[in-house]
Design a protein around this motif. Structure first.
Motif, short mmCIF file in Angstrom:
data_model
loop_
_atom_site.label_atom_id
_atom_site.label_comp_id
_atom_site.label_asym_id
_atom_site.label_seq_id
_atom_site.Cartn_x
_atom_site.Cartn_y
_atom_site.Cartn_z
N HIS A 242 0.80 -1.23 0.00
CA HIS A 242 0.00 0.00 0.00
C HIS A 242 0.83 1.28 0.00
O HIS A 242 0.29 2.36 -0.20
CB HIS A 242 -0.93 0.01 1.22
N ILE A 243 2.11 1.15 0.24
CA ILE A 243 2.94 2.35 0.35
C ILE A 243 2.90 3.23 -0.91
O ILE A 243 2.58 4.41 -0.82
CB ILE A 243 4.40 1.99 0.72
N PRO A 244 3.19 2.69 -2.08
CA PRO A 244 3.35 3.57 -3.24
C PRO A 244 2.05 4.13 -3.81
O PRO A 244 2.09 5.20 -4.40
CB PRO A 244 4.01 2.68 -4.29
N VAL A 245 0.95 3.44 -3.67
CA VAL A 245 -0.26 3.94 -4.31
C VAL A 245 -1.33 4.31 -3.29
O VAL A 245 -1.69 5.47 -3.13
CB VAL A 245 -0.84 2.89 -5.30
N HIS A 246 -1.82 3.31 -2.58
CA HIS A 246 -2.98 3.54 -1.74
C HIS A 246 -2.68 4.55 -0.62
O HIS A 246 -3.41 5.53 -0.45
CB HIS A 246 -3.45 2.21 -1.16
#
Length: 454
Positions: A242-246
RNA sequence: GGCGCCGUACCCAAGUGGCUAAGGGAGAGGUCUGCAAAACCUUUAUUCAGCGGUUCGAUUCCGCUCGGCGCCUCCA
């Protein structure tokens, strides 16, 4: 002093809550279109350890978790098929029935793993109005723009967009096999939909100021977390994916709407690997808790396995490793309280402090388990089981209920056979008892029979 | 193309610039037992993928090589 690794700073920091004595946390929950697999469950175990550790340190956790029961497109591409709709068609249910079915299955899995229930479990479908209001604020503040197919977040207006993931936006656009690109009516490749409009084929739709539509997949977490925890709160958890997008998008839309910092500590759990690769639904290399139960494994054996690896390390799952965990857990359960190794109060206090230091060092639970095994103290195990959640008190309680009459009768027959030194008959009856799930032991004080704890 | 991670005994897995490299499982031996099981005791890495460098000293820091993997797209 509790210290936690914060993805935002890429370093371990002392945890100091916004409000003394309290700890607000939000954890990304399941999308309920199918059963959770044990890789998903590993993250919930980690989050449960975190909340229990907070409480062990004197903080009162207020833990919010969402249920994603709104359909989202499979991808940003216009023609992607929605997972909820796909699942509903697969099972001959409507999307609402599907969501309730898998929400309940997920709650059952959580209970079997002895995961404490968060203070708030909130469904996205019951917070659509909150999402709409958030989108309106973003439009008012100039962080969003309306296109024909959606309301989009304008990433060019948010200067810290790449902060959490330390993204190289230029690099992303240069390569990625053409995957980061302009789709729909976006102005910039990294812009993302806040609210979809004009998608008549989508089943789940709500009225909005922009016509009938449905929310983008990041907005629910911003809307619900801030509703229950305020514009700024302590901890936000999820999987590393989830770090880069969400989470990047959550920060952008939340801080864009409020003008205040969103989350103070970001914690992310690592993957469960199977066959040296990430366990994943799409590649079908996954196992559910139910499938492990069919193979004769106790859910808490899986929990114990998770506890033997650090949450920020990948864990290589194999059935052999699970069996090793189950065997190890069985020994924890059968440790005899009469043989307490830490009777001296100051020795106990020292040991407790040592174990707590390991726990508070960014949740080094493997170290905790190692120390507990080394000390071999039933009291110390019980003390830290408030954090570990292995139900040691329950499983080792001597009064685990009367033995069924059928079992008692077998024991009686076996005792008679033993008195007559009829070993063949005695061994046959013992095998029968073992097959029924009992442990049979003949000692100097007589025969003991008890239900196997794991 | 960009960003990043990992490689510790048969398996899972902690850890540290220098004390005996945790712990669990499995294996081996033993105590106990009619035999077992359980429990308990003992035992199992002169070594941390390989090669260089920094250092009085590296498994731990740096570089390279080999091998495995992740994210950038729905994803715990």
């Amino acid at each position: 002093m509790l210290r936690l690794y914060n993805t935002l700073s890429r370093s371990i920091e002392e945890f100091v809550p916004l409000e003394p004595g309290k700890a607000g946390m939000y954890c990304c929950g399941p999308t309920v279109y199918n059963y959770a697999h044990i890789g998903n469950l590993r993250t919930y175990v980690f989050e449960d350890i975190l909340r229990r550790t907070l409480r062990f340190n004197g903080f009162t956790p207020f833990h919010v978790m969402n249920i994603t029961d709104v359909g989202h497109l499979e991808s940003d591409a216009d023609e992607g098929e929605d997972k909820m709709e796909k699942g509903a068609r697969r099972e001959g249910l409507d999307v609402w029935q599907l969501a309730r079915k898998y929400e309940q299955a997920w709650l059952d899995d959580m209970a079997r793993l002895n995961i404490e229930r968060p203070e708030v479990i909130c469904r996205a479908t019951e917070h659509v109005q909150d999402m709409i209001e958030l989108v309106e604020r973003l439009l008012e503040r100039g962080y969003a723009y309306a296109a024909n197919d959606a309301i989009y977040f304008d990433t060019s207006k948010f200067s810290d967009y790449a902060k959490l993931a330390r993204l190289d936006l230029r690099g992303l656009q240069a390569g990625a096999g053409g995957r980061v690109q302009l789709t729909g009516e976006k102005r910039h490749p990294n812009d993302f939909a806040l609210w979809f409009t004009n998608r008549p084929r989508h089943i789940m739709q709500w009225e909005s100021p922009w016509g009938r539509g449905y929310p983008g997949w990041h907005i629910e977490c911003s809307a619900m977390s801030m509703k229950y925890l305020g514009p700024t709160f302590d901890i936000h958890c999820g999987g590393v994916d989830h770090i880069p997008v969400h989470h990047t998008n959550e920060i952008a839309q939340s801080e864009g709407a409020t003008g205040q910092p969103f989350v103070r500590y970001w914690l992310h759990g690592e993957w469960l690997l199977i066959g040296s690769e990430k366990m994943s639904k799409s590649t079908e290399n996954f196992l559910t808790l139910a499938s492990l139960a069919e193979k004769g494994f106790d859910p808490l054996a899986y929990r114990y396995l998770c506890l033997q690896a650090h949450y920020r390390s990948e864990l290589r799952f194999t059935l052999d490793a699970l069996e090793a965990a189950q065997n190890g857990l069985r020994r924890v359960y059968s440790a005899s309280p009469e043989r307490e190794t830490l009777n001296d109060p100051s020795a106990f206090a020292d040991a407790r402090a040592e174990v707590l230091a390991a726990l508070n060092d960014d949740l080094n639970v493997p170290q905790v388990v190692g120390l507990l095994n080394r000390y071999g103290s039933h009291r110390l195990w019980l003390e830290f089981d408030h954090v570990l959640g292995l139900d040691i008190a329950g499983r080792t309680a001597p009064d685990r209920g009367e033995l069924p009459a059928e079992v008692a009768a077998l024991i009686e027959r076996r005792n008679a056979a033993r008195r007559e030194r009829n070993w063949a008959e005695s061994d046959r009856l013992r095998d029968e008892l073992i097959a029924m799930g009992y442990e049979v032991g003949d000692g100097p004080t007589g025969t003991t029979v008890r239900k196997r704890p794991v």
